[in-house]
Structure formats: structure tokens, C-alpha cells
Design a protein around this motif. Structure first.
Motif, PDB file in Angstrom:
ATOM      1  N   THR A 175       0.850  -1.191   0.000  1.00 58.24           N
ATOM      2  CA  THR A 175       0.000   0.000   0.000  1.00 58.24           C
ATOM      3  C   THR A 175       0.886   1.241   0.000  1.00 58.24           C
ATOM      4  O   THR A 175       2.079   1.185   0.303  1.00 58.24           O
ATOM      5  CB  THR A 175      -0.914   0.071   1.248  1.00 58.24           C
ATOM      6  N   MET A 176       0.287   2.354  -0.331  1.00 58.29           N
ATOM      7  CA  MET A 176       0.933   3.651  -0.146  1.00 58.29           C
ATOM      8  C   MET A 176      -0.125   4.643   0.299  1.00 58.29           C
ATOM      9  O   MET A 176      -1.227   4.674  -0.257  1.00 58.29           O
ATOM     10  CB  MET A 176       1.596   4.160  -1.420  1.00 58.29           C
ATOM     11  N   GLU A 177       0.197   5.416   1.322  1.00 58.32           N
ATOM     12  CA  GLU A 177      -0.677   6.496   1.755  1.00 58.32           C
ATOM     13  C   GLU A 177      -0.254   7.767   1.039  1.00 58.32           C
ATOM     14  O   GLU A 177       0.940   7.992   0.817  1.00 58.32           O
ATOM     15  CB  GLU A 177      -0.581   6.670   3.269  1.00 58.32           C
ATOM     16  N   ILE A 178      -1.216   8.604   0.688  1.00 62.65           N
ATOM     17  CA  ILE A 178      -0.880   9.848  -0.005  1.00 62.65           C
ATOM     18  C   ILE A 178      -1.809  10.970   0.441  1.00 62.65           C
ATOM     19  O   ILE A 178      -3.005  10.745   0.690  1.00 62.65           O
ATOM     20  CB  ILE A 178      -0.928   9.669  -1.545  1.00 62.65           C
ATOM     21  N   GLU A 179      -1.244  12.141   0.571  1.00 60.78           N
ATOM     22  CA  GLU A 179      -2.007  13.367   0.830  1.00 60.78           C
ATOM     23  C   GLU A 179      -1.984  14.194  -0.454  1.00 60.78           C
ATOM     24  O   GLU A 179      -0.936  14.700  -0.837  1.00 60.78           O
ATOM     25  CB  GLU A 179      -1.358  14.180   1.951  1.00 60.78           C
ATOM     26  N   PHE A 180      -3.112  14.320  -1.122  1.00 56.25           N
ATOM     27  CA  PHE A 180      -3.147  15.196  -2.293  1.00 56.25           C
ATOM     28  C   PHE A 180      -3.092  16.654  -1.852  1.00 56.25           C
ATOM     29  O   PHE A 180      -2.537  17.504  -2.546  1.00 56.25           O
ATOM     30  CB  PHE A 180      -4.408  14.937  -3.121  1.00 56.25           C
ATOM     31  N   SER A 181      -3.677  16.938  -0.708  1.00 55.70           N
ATOM     32  CA  SER A 181      -3.642  18.266  -0.117  1.00 55.70           C
ATOM     33  C   SER A 181      -3.949  18.141   1.368  1.00 55.70           C
ATOM     34  O   SER A 181      -4.661  17.223   1.776  1.00 55.70           O
ATOM     35  CB  SER A 181      -4.664  19.194  -0.773  1.00 55.70           C
ATOM     36  N   ILE A 221      -4.063   2.190  -2.693  1.00 55.07           N
ATOM     37  CA  ILE A 221      -3.663   3.544  -2.345  1.00 55.07           C
ATOM     38  C   ILE A 221      -4.639   4.073  -1.308  1.00 55.07           C
ATOM     39  O   ILE A 221      -5.855   4.022  -1.492  1.00 55.07           O
ATOM     40  CB  ILE A 221      -3.653   4.473  -3.583  1.00 55.07           C
ATOM     41  N   ILE A 222      -4.092   4.582  -0.210  1.00 56.74           N
ATOM     42  CA  ILE A 222      -4.897   5.096   0.889  1.00 56.74           C
ATOM     43  C   ILE A 222      -4.818   6.617   0.865  1.00 56.74           C
ATOM     44  O   ILE A 222      -3.741   7.194   1.055  1.00 56.74           O
ATOM     45  CB  ILE A 222      -4.400   4.548   2.234  1.00 56.74           C
ATOM     46  N   ILE A 223      -5.937   7.264   0.609  1.00 61.81           N
ATOM     47  CA  ILE A 223      -5.978   8.718   0.468  1.00 61.81           C
ATOM     48  C   ILE A 223      -6.288   9.349   1.822  1.00 61.81           C
ATOM     49  O   ILE A 223      -7.341   9.117   2.413  1.00 61.81           O
ATOM     50  CB  ILE A 223      -7.032   9.146  -0.574  1.00 61.81           C
ATOM     51  N   LEU A 224      -5.340  10.151   2.284  1.00 60.03           N
ATOM     52  CA  LEU A 224      -5.495  10.872   3.535  1.00 60.03           C
ATOM     53  C   LEU A 224      -5.674  12.357   3.235  1.00 60.03           C
ATOM     54  O   LEU A 224      -5.869  12.751   2.109  1.00 60.03           O
ATOM     55  CB  LEU A 224      -4.276  10.642   4.434  1.00 60.03           C
ATOM     56  N   GLY A 225      -5.589  13.177   4.255  1.00 60.02           N
ATOM     57  CA  GLY A 225      -5.716  14.616   4.038  1.00 60.02           C
ATOM     58  C   GLY A 225      -5.059  15.371   5.159  1.00 60.02           C
ATOM     59  O   GLY A 225      -4.206  14.815   5.853  1.00 60.02           O
ATOM     60  N   GLY A 226      -5.536  16.578   5.401  1.00 61.89           N
ATOM     61  CA  GLY A 226      -6.644  17.291   4.800  1.00 61.89           C
ATOM     62  C   GLY A 226      -7.936  16.464   4.694  1.00 61.89           C
ATOM     63  O   GLY A 226      -8.096  15.420   5.261  1.00 61.89           O
ATOM     64  N   GLU A 227      -8.822  17.025   3.923  1.00 63.01           N
ATOM     65  CA  GLU A 227     -10.095  16.373   3.671  1.00 63.01           C
ATOM     66  C   GLU A 227     -10.201  16.049   2.181  1.00 63.01           C
ATOM     67  O   GLU A 227     -10.432  16.939   1.356  1.00 63.01           O
ATOM     68  CB  GLU A 227     -11.257  17.242   4.117  1.00 63.01           C
ATOM     69  N   PRO A 228     -10.034  14.768   1.802  1.00 60.23           N
ATOM     70  CA  PRO A 228     -10.034  14.386   0.389  1.00 60.23           C
ATOM     71  C   PRO A 228     -11.314  14.735  -0.355  1.00 60.23           C
ATOM     72  O   PRO A 228     -11.272  15.069  -1.549  1.00 60.23           O
ATOM     73  CB  PRO A 228      -9.842  12.867   0.438  1.00 60.23           C
ATOM     74  N   VAL A 246      -8.679   1.659  -3.985  1.00 63.05           N
ATOM     75  CA  VAL A 246      -8.641   2.970  -3.344  1.00 63.05           C
ATOM     76  C   VAL A 246      -9.331   2.889  -1.994  1.00 63.05           C
ATOM     77  O   VAL A 246     -10.419   2.317  -1.868  1.00 63.05           O
ATOM     78  CB  VAL A 246      -9.348   4.044  -4.202  1.00 63.05           C
ATOM     79  N   GLU A 247      -8.689   3.467  -1.006  1.00 66.05           N
ATOM     80  CA  GLU A 247      -9.282   3.621   0.317  1.00 66.05           C
ATOM     81  C   GLU A 247      -9.198   5.099   0.678  1.00 66.05           C
ATOM     82  O   GLU A 247      -8.129   5.709   0.535  1.00 66.05           O
ATOM     83  CB  GLU A 247      -8.507   2.775   1.318  1.00 66.05           C
ATOM     84  N   MET A 248     -10.290   5.674   1.136  1.00 66.33           N
ATOM     85  CA  MET A 248     -10.321   7.109   1.402  1.00 66.33           C
ATOM     86  C   MET A 248     -10.841   7.401   2.798  1.00 66.33           C
ATOM     87  O   MET A 248     -11.935   6.973   3.160  1.00 66.33           O
ATOM     88  CB  MET A 248     -11.210   7.822   0.370  1.00 66.33           C
TER      89      MET A 248
END
Length: 349
Positions: free
Chosen positions: A29-35, A77-84, A104-106
Motif C-alpha cells: 500500500t501507499m498512503e498519499i495526501e493530495f492536499s 492507495i490510501i488517500i489521507l488529508g486534509g479532507e479528500p 482505493v481507500e479514502m
């Protein structure tokens, strides 16, 4: 030991896959912050001041690192934030990830979960983790730093359920921080989620950023142990689920450093949100180079030989190394024993 059939949240992979990924310096897996932009101000969160948002990763840069993660073996891919859900390119990015053949996990506070977006997520089988800490609206508002947050979260939950969540093909969880204010109601919340088929994802607060300034939230390790034991008993007696009692996740293990990493909204790569120690930046190096050459990740993957203190000699050490984030934030050493583990406290006395 937790069996695959009874895994609490299905956030992890089997031992063989984890060991292979660790040995080969690959990812599952990879966690990512788009913003990191967010419309809540949770007192336990790490969202920074407004000036941080300058020079966040572009859509093209984010897509490039996602392609690199896929090449390293990432399945999710695990989407973190902020608020996605309020990120303006969220649908584009989710479709891009799915197009690369990854799940995708959000994680979301629910503020952008309209009926249309909930249906859109369900159609794509996006794994949704909704943040909800309490049944009490006033307390939820306080723990979110926003008036009306309790109603927003309740509405998001209802919209997700109307869209079809949870189902066998559309996983849903609720992420709950364990704090002094919600402690008494957590067994009831646990059962309420279980009875609806929603995975409860209860977690000890990592003592960093805003949380360090809000000590009123924290629960002492002996009381955490009592809660974990109570929830384990409930799961065993009521739901026929058996799991080991260990921090920082209720009913699950956190070994993410064996097979995952986090890419921040500015391109820094860190072992996880809690161990916010940059091991490289994807704007200057490839993700592969960073993951393969990181001494920090090597130490964490070799934890049976590198973890210090009581965590090293603990009888659960083969499958647990506590919370590395708590160790790093409280001691400055990502290999120190977890100061928030009740076993650590017992061994130190």
C-alpha cells in the motif's frame, strides 16, 4: 491470533505477502495526501497553518508518484488529508488510481459526501473510512473543531448507506480516536457499528502537533488496556471474533512500515503519519530509490533486532512493535519502546 476470516478491518495483508514485500523493498500500500486543506479543525490533528498549502503537489506530480507506487507493487492507495472529499481533483485521482489497477481507500470527515458522490464512490467500490468519534453531536463538534460537524457526519453516513455501503464488495469503516471524553460510550459505538456491518477502526491518539497542545484528550495506558480488554471480550462473546490485545489499533496490528509509506502533499516520503521524518522527496528522487535506500525503513523492517527497551523483549514482539509514531513523537527515537503501551509501563516499573 486473529484469523484471516476474522480480521477486524482487513487493513492488512497476510504474513507471507508482508514478509515478501519487506524483503524486496516493495510496497503493498501507499498512503498519499493530495492536499492538507481541511474544513475541520480537530484538536488531535496535524493539519498545519495556511502557509503550508503553497507548493503542494500538482495533479501531474501526484499521478507520477502513483505510477511509481504501482511499479513497486502497491495494490492499494490510501488517500489521507486534509479532507479528500473537498479536494477539487478527487474524482480524477480516484479514477486514475483505479485505472492503474490499484484499489482505493479514502479517509473522510464526511463534509464532501453528497448523495451523488456517495453513489459515485459505491459504483467504483472505493473503500470508505468515515471519521466519527461519538454519538453526542456537541462532543463531535468539539472534537472536530467545527459547529455542526456531528450533523455533517451523520448525514454522510446516511448517504453512504443509501448508496449501498457497506456490502461485500464495498467496504466501509468508521475511524474513531480514543479520548477521555468518548471513553465510556466506545463499547456501545463498537457494537452499533458491528451490527451494521461497518468495521470499527478505533485508534489511540498519536501525540503530535495539535494533540500535544490538548492533553485533555489523552487516556492513560492502564485505562486503555481496560478498554481494549472490554472490546476484545465483546467481540469474542457477541461476534465470535478473537484477536490479540495490543496498541495502537483495537483488534488489529500496525506493521505498515513493512510494506507501506506516506507521500505528503509536498512530496516528502515518511514511514507513516506519526513517524513524520522525511526520508526523501519524490520531486528530487524516485520513490524506488527512496524506499530502497532508507535507513529508517530498513530499521523498521528489521524491527526484531532494532527495537529498543521493553518492546524488544515483549512476549508479543514477533507480531507487534507498538506505535512507532508515539515512540518517535514522545522520545525523538522511532526505535524506542512505545511509551503509551500498558506493557511498557508495567515493564518500566
Amino acid at each position: 491470533m486473529l484469523s484471516p476470516a476474522h480480521r477486524l478491518c482487513d487493513f492488512e495483508f497476510d504474513k507471507t505477502a508482508i514478509a515478501k514485500a519487506a524483503a524486496e523493498n516493495r510496497l503493498l500500500t501507499m498512503e498519499i495526501e493530495f492536499s492538507l486543506r481541511c474544513n475541520f479543525r480537530c484538536p488531535y490533528c496535524y493539519v498545519p497553518a495556511e502557509r503550508y498549502f503553497e507548493d503542494e503537489l500538482s495533479v501531474a506530480e501526484s499521478k507520477d508518484v502513483l505510477i511509481q507506487a504501482k511499479a513497486l507493487g502497491a495494490r492499494r492507495i490510501i488517500i489521507l488529508g486534509g479532507e479528500p472529499s473537498i479536494y477539487p481533483h478527487i474524482r480524477e485521482m480516484i479514477d486514475f488510481i483505479l485505472g492503474q489497477g490499484m484499489d482505493v481507500e479514502m479517509f473522510t470527515n464526511g463534509s464532501g459526501i453528497t448523495a451523488d458522490f456517495a453513489a459515485w464512490l459505491f459504483e467504483r467500490r472505493v473503500r470508505v473510512v468515515l471519521k466519527m468519534n461519538t454519538f453526542d453531536e456537541a462532543l463531535q463538534d468539539r472534537l472536530s473543531g467545527r459547529s455542526g460537524a456531528g450533523r455533517i457526519i451523520a448525514a454522510a453516513l446516511e448517504r453512504l448507506k443509501q448508496a449501498g455501503y457497506p456490502s461485500e464488495t464495498a467496504f466501509m469503516a468508521v475511524s474513531t480516536i480514543i479520548c477521555r471524553q468518548n471513553l465510556a460510550e466506545l463499547p456501545r459505538l463498537w457494537c452499533w457499528l458491528r451490527d451494521q456491518g461497518i468495521a470499527p477502526y478505533f485508534e489511540i491518539i498519536t501525540p503530535q502537533a495539535n494533540a500535544r497542545d490538548n492533553q485533555w484528550l489523552f487516556v492513560e495506558p492502564p485505562r486503555l488496556k481496560i478498554l481494549f480488554e472490554e472490546l476484545a471480550r465483546i467481540d469474542r462473546e457477541r461476534y465470535d471474533r478473537t484477536w490479540d490485545i495490543q496498541p495502537p489499533l483495537v483488534g488489529n496490528r500496525c506493521l505498515r512500515h513493512q510494506f507501506s509509506c506516506l507521500v505528503t502533499s509536498k512530496g516528502d516520503v515518511t514511514p507513516c503519519v506519526g513517524v513524520n521524518l522525511s526520508i526523501g522527496n519524490v520531486r528530487r528522487q524516485s520513490l524506488k530509490t527512496i524506499v530502497e535506500n532508507s535507513t529508517v525503513l530498513r530499521d523498521l523492517k528489521n524491527y526484531r533486532h532494532t527495537i529498543k527497551g521493553p518492546c524488544n523483549s515483549c512476549d508479543m514482539a514477533d507480531g507487534c512493535y507498538g506505535c512507532r509514531g508515539a515512540a518517535y513523537q514522545l522520545t525523538g527515537d522511532y526505535l524506542a519502546s512505545d511509551p503509551l503501551c500498558w506493557r511498557h509501563e508495567q515493564d518500566m516499573n
